[in-house]
Scaffold this motif. Structure first.
Motif, PDB file in Angstrom:
ATOM      1  N   ILE A  12       0.833  -1.207   0.000  1.00 17.21           N
ATOM      2  CA  ILE A  12       0.000   0.000   0.000  1.00 17.21           C
ATOM      3  C   ILE A  12       0.864   1.252   0.000  1.00 17.21           C
ATOM      4  O   ILE A  12       0.570   2.234  -0.687  1.00 17.21           O
ATOM      5  N   SER A  13       1.962   1.212   0.764  1.00 15.17           N
ATOM      6  CA  SER A  13       2.849   2.380   0.842  1.00 15.17           C
ATOM      7  C   SER A  13       3.623   2.585  -0.458  1.00 15.17           C
ATOM      8  O   SER A  13       3.916   3.714  -0.852  1.00 15.17           O
ATOM      9  N   GLU A  14       3.945   1.482  -1.155  1.00  9.73           N
ATOM     10  CA  GLU A  14       4.710   1.568  -2.398  1.00  9.73           C
ATOM     11  C   GLU A  14       3.853   1.956  -3.601  1.00  9.73           C
ATOM     12  O   GLU A  14       4.369   2.457  -4.603  1.00  9.73           O
ATOM     13  N   TYR A  15       2.545   1.709  -3.500  1.00 10.84           N
ATOM     14  CA  TYR A  15       1.655   2.000  -4.624  1.00 10.84           C
ATOM     15  C   TYR A  15       0.505   2.908  -4.168  1.00 10.84           C
ATOM     16  O   TYR A  15      -0.631   2.454  -3.986  1.00 10.84           O
ATOM     17  N   PRO A  16       0.809   4.192  -3.990  1.00 12.20           N
ATOM     18  CA  PRO A  16      -0.210   5.128  -3.474  1.00 12.20           C
ATOM     19  C   PRO A  16      -1.403   5.322  -4.411  1.00 12.20           C
ATOM     20  O   PRO A  16      -2.462   5.789  -3.984  1.00 12.20           O
ATOM     21  N   LYS A  17      -1.248   4.969  -5.698  1.00  6.36           N
ATOM     22  CA  LYS A  17      -2.356   5.119  -6.640  1.00  6.36           C
ATOM     23  C   LYS A  17      -3.371   3.989  -6.517  1.00  6.36           C
ATOM     24  O   LYS A  17      -4.421   4.026  -7.156  1.00  6.36           O
ATOM     25  N   GLY A  18      -3.048   2.990  -5.697  1.00  2.00           N
ATOM     26  CA  GLY A  18      -4.007   1.924  -5.470  1.00  2.00           C
ATOM     27  C   GLY A  18      -3.440   0.537  -5.677  1.00  2.00           C
ATOM     28  O   GLY A  18      -2.403   0.355  -6.318  1.00  2.00           O
ATOM     29  N   VAL A  19      -4.135  -0.437  -5.135  1.00  2.00           N
ATOM     30  CA  VAL A  19      -3.745  -1.842  -5.250  1.00  2.00           C
ATOM     31  C   VAL A  19      -4.956  -2.649  -5.706  1.00  2.00           C
ATOM     32  O   VAL A  19      -6.068  -2.121  -5.791  1.00  2.00           O
ATOM     33  N   ALA A  20      -4.724  -3.917  -5.994  1.00  2.00           N
ATOM     34  CA  ALA A  20      -5.815  -4.810  -6.401  1.00  2.00           C
ATOM     35  C   ALA A  20      -5.848  -6.017  -5.474  1.00  2.00           C
ATOM     36  O   ALA A  20      -4.812  -6.532  -5.059  1.00  2.00           O
ATOM     37  N   LEU A  21      -7.047  -6.430  -5.132  1.00  2.00           N
ATOM     38  CA  LEU A  21      -7.262  -7.624  -4.318  1.00  2.00           C
ATOM     39  C   LEU A  21      -7.964  -8.660  -5.192  1.00  2.00           C
ATOM     40  O   LEU A  21      -9.036  -8.399  -5.730  1.00  2.00           O
ATOM     41  N   ARG A  22      -7.344  -9.827  -5.339  1.00  3.29           N
ATOM     42  CA  ARG A  22      -7.971 -10.892  -6.120  1.00  3.29           C
ATOM     43  C   ARG A  22      -8.516 -11.962  -5.192  1.00  3.29           C
ATOM     44  O   ARG A  22      -7.809 -12.479  -4.333  1.00  3.29           O
ATOM     45  N   LEU A  23      -9.789 -12.299  -5.395  1.00  6.36           N
ATOM     46  CA  LEU A  23     -10.443 -13.350  -4.620  1.00  6.36           C
ATOM     47  C   LEU A  23     -10.894 -14.459  -5.567  1.00  6.36           C
ATOM     48  O   LEU A  23     -11.603 -14.205  -6.541  1.00  6.36           O
ATOM     49  N   TYR A  24     -10.461 -15.685  -5.285  1.00  6.58           N
ATOM     50  CA  TYR A  24     -10.944 -16.832  -6.037  1.00  6.58           C
ATOM     51  C   TYR A  24     -12.288 -17.267  -5.452  1.00  6.58           C
ATOM     52  O   TYR A  24     -12.526 -17.122  -4.250  1.00  6.58           O
ATOM     53  N   ILE A  25     -13.152 -17.804  -6.290  1.00  4.00           N
ATOM     54  CA  ILE A  25     -14.481 -18.217  -5.839  1.00  4.00           C
ATOM     55  C   ILE A  25     -14.381 -19.237  -4.705  1.00  4.00           C
ATOM     56  O   ILE A  25     -15.119 -19.164  -3.712  1.00  4.00           O
ATOM     57  N   HIS A  26     -13.458 -20.184  -4.821  1.00  2.17           N
ATOM     58  CA  HIS A  26     -13.353 -21.207  -3.780  1.00  2.17           C
ATOM     59  C   HIS A  26     -12.894 -20.602  -2.452  1.00  2.17           C
ATOM     60  O   HIS A  26     -13.239 -21.115  -1.379  1.00  2.17           O
ATOM     61  N   GLU A  27     -12.163 -19.484  -2.493  1.00  6.52           N
ATOM     62  CA  GLU A  27     -11.767 -18.797  -1.260  1.00  6.52           C
ATOM     63  C   GLU A  27     -12.993 -18.146  -0.606  1.00  6.52           C
ATOM     64  O   GLU A  27     -13.173 -18.218   0.612  1.00  6.52           O
ATOM     65  N   ILE A  28     -13.819 -17.507  -1.438  1.00  2.00           N
ATOM     66  CA  ILE A  28     -14.994 -16.803  -0.907  1.00  2.00           C
ATOM     67  C   ILE A  28     -15.969 -17.779  -0.262  1.00  2.00           C
ATOM     68  O   ILE A  28     -16.616 -17.458   0.744  1.00  2.00           O
ATOM     69  N   LEU A  29     -16.070 -18.980  -0.816  1.00  2.00           N
ATOM     70  CA  LEU A  29     -17.019 -19.971  -0.305  1.00  2.00           C
ATOM     71  C   LEU A  29     -16.455 -20.794   0.848  1.00  2.00           C
ATOM     72  O   LEU A  29     -17.149 -21.654   1.393  1.00  2.00           O
ATOM     73  N   ASP A  30     -15.236 -20.523   1.240  1.00  2.00           N
ATOM     74  CA  ASP A  30     -14.635 -21.224   2.369  1.00  2.00           C
ATOM     75  C   ASP A  30     -15.333 -20.810   3.673  1.00  2.00           C
ATOM     76  O   ASP A  30     -15.758 -19.657   3.833  1.00  2.00           O
ATOM     77  N   ASP A  31     -15.439 -21.731   4.618  1.00  4.97           N
ATOM     78  CA  ASP A  31     -16.138 -21.462   5.876  1.00  4.97           C
ATOM     79  C   ASP A  31     -15.554 -20.296   6.654  1.00  4.97           C
ATOM     80  O   ASP A  31     -16.279 -19.582   7.365  1.00  4.97           O
ATOM     81  N   ASP A  32     -14.251 -20.083   6.549  1.00  6.76           N
ATOM     82  CA  ASP A  32     -13.584 -19.039   7.328  1.00  6.76           C
ATOM     83  C   ASP A  32     -13.446 -17.722   6.576  1.00  6.76           C
ATOM     84  O   ASP A  32     -12.812 -16.784   7.079  1.00  6.76           O
ATOM     85  N   PHE A  33     -14.035 -17.629   5.381  1.00  2.00           N
ATOM     86  CA  PHE A  33     -13.803 -16.452   4.545  1.00  2.00           C
ATOM     87  C   PHE A  33     -14.211 -15.148   5.213  1.00  2.00           C
ATOM     88  O   PHE A  33     -13.443 -14.184   5.225  1.00  2.00           O
ATOM     89  N   GLU A  34     -15.432 -15.075   5.752  1.00  2.00           N
ATOM     90  CA  GLU A  34     -15.931 -13.800   6.258  1.00  2.00           C
ATOM     91  C   GLU A  34     -15.052 -13.225   7.364  1.00  2.00           C
ATOM     92  O   GLU A  34     -14.764 -12.021   7.382  1.00  2.00           O
ATOM     93  N   LEU A  35     -14.595 -14.079   8.254  1.00  2.71           N
ATOM     94  CA  LEU A  35     -13.735 -13.616   9.340  1.00  2.71           C
ATOM     95  C   LEU A  35     -12.403 -13.111   8.791  1.00  2.71           C
ATOM     96  O   LEU A  35     -11.943 -12.011   9.153  1.00  2.71           O
ATOM     97  N   ILE A  36     -11.798 -13.889   7.903  1.00  2.00           N
ATOM     98  CA  ILE A  36     -10.503 -13.495   7.329  1.00  2.00           C
ATOM     99  C   ILE A  36     -10.651 -12.249   6.474  1.00  2.00           C
ATOM    100  O   ILE A  36      -9.828 -11.322   6.538  1.00  2.00           O
ATOM    101  N   TYR A  37     -11.723 -12.184   5.684  1.00  2.00           N
ATOM    102  CA  TYR A  37     -11.936 -11.040   4.795  1.00  2.00           C
ATOM    103  C   TYR A  37     -12.153  -9.752   5.585  1.00  2.00           C
ATOM    104  O   TYR A  37     -11.619  -8.694   5.225  1.00  2.00           O
ATOM    105  N   ASP A  38     -12.927  -9.822   6.652  1.00  2.00           N
ATOM    106  CA  ASP A  38     -13.177  -8.626   7.457  1.00  2.00           C
ATOM    107  C   ASP A  38     -11.877  -8.060   8.008  1.00  2.00           C
ATOM    108  O   ASP A  38     -11.656  -6.834   7.994  1.00  2.00           O
ATOM    109  N   GLU A  39     -10.999  -8.927   8.481  1.00  2.00           N
ATOM    110  CA  GLU A  39      -9.714  -8.479   9.021  1.00  2.00           C
ATOM    111  C   GLU A  39      -8.824  -7.924   7.903  1.00  2.00           C
ATOM    112  O   GLU A  39      -8.136  -6.916   8.079  1.00  2.00           O
ATOM    113  N   PHE A  40      -8.848  -8.582   6.766  1.00  2.00           N
ATOM    114  CA  PHE A  40      -8.008  -8.205   5.638  1.00  2.00           C
ATOM    115  C   PHE A  40      -8.464  -6.879   5.026  1.00  2.00           C
ATOM    116  O   PHE A  40      -7.652  -5.969   4.796  1.00  2.00           O
ATOM    117  N   SER A  41      -9.747  -6.759   4.751  1.00  2.00           N
ATOM    118  CA  SER A  41     -10.261  -5.558   4.082  1.00  2.00           C
ATOM    119  C   SER A  41     -10.158  -4.319   4.966  1.00  2.00           C
ATOM    120  O   SER A  41     -10.101  -3.201   4.445  1.00  2.00           O
TER     121      SER A  41
END
Length: 242
Positions: A12-41
């Motif tokens: 984030i510090s190296e790219y002040p114009k923005g970054v990209a987050l890629r999510l695979y469908i199988h990651e989103i459907l994982d049981d632990d996704f919401e908890l991990i995503y909330d912390e990550f986002s």
């Protein structure tokens, strides 16, 4: 989302114009996704972040199943409308070319059909979706293994198919101009060919077919030729659908 907090902060510090987050469908459907995503986002500035939702490889027979899974996955992404851009990517080009040699073969191409199918799911979330694909490649990272014998091949995108010509291996002279010319003639004289003026890639194919050039090109050159035609075709296709 397996990157460490330290790495994320550095990016984030190296790219002040923005970054990209890629999510695979199988990651989103994982049981632990919401908890991990909330912390990550929470570490991201969402209005300065592009979100890529990647379905990876989708078989033509499973397009409805993929659309259904994507619809469910969207409900698990909190604040999806806050991202700068939301990009949907998919892929139907095979990992290996299991096709007959010295003739044209067709492989079903589903990326734009799947994109149109999932767009209403995103529209309900007030998200203006951006198209993405892997062009004429499989989505996975290709690793060359010593001893592999790659073949000369032409990869040509059409609305419903990837049209493929597979020639001989390089070791057996697959990149000799007479063998390359043979494949180009077969494509140029087929109903799939868009014409020499369609793109730089089409011009290269036509010139090799007619003998205007005697340069056969390398495997890298042929991937560039196919990619150039693909990008031109997809831009035109999406422009006409808009």
């Amino acid at each position: 989302m397996a990157d460490s907090e330290k790495k994320i902060t550095k990016l984030i510090s190296e790219y002040p114009k923005g970054v990209a987050l890629r999510l695979y469908i199988h990651e989103i459907l994982d049981d632990d996704f919401e908890l991990i995503y909330d912390e990550f986002s929470a570490k991201l500035d969402l209005p300065n972040t592009d979100l890529i939702i990647d379905a990876q490889h989708v078989e033509s027979s499973k397009i409805n199943e993929a659309s259904f899974l994507i619809k469910g996955a969207l409900n698990l992404i909190e604040g999806i409308g806050e991202y700068r851009n939301v990009i949907f990517s998919s892929n139907s080009f095979p990992e290996t070319l299991q096709v007959d040699k010295h003739e044209l073969s067709v492989i079903p191409r589903i990326e734009t059909n799947l994109f149109e199918k999932v767009k209403p799911h995103f529209s309900k979330k007030k998200v203006n979706l951006i198209y993405s694909d892997y062009a004429i490649n499989h989505w996975s990272f290709f690793e060359f293994i010593p001893g592999m014998q790659p073949s000369f091949n032409i990869r040509y995108t059409t609305e419903d198919f990837y049209v493929v010509y597979k020639g001989d291996t390089v070791k057996k002279g697959g990149l000799k101009i007479e063998k390359v010319k043979e494949g180009c003639i077969i494509l140029v004289t087929s109903p799939y060919f868009k014409g020499q003026g369609y793109s730089w890639g089409d011009k290269e194919i036509h010139e090799k077919a007619t003998g205007e050039t005697t340069r056969p090109g390398s495997l890298t050159t042929w991937r560039a030729i196919g990619t150039n035609h693909h990008v031109t075709f997809i831009v035109n296709l999406l422009s006409n659908q808009a």
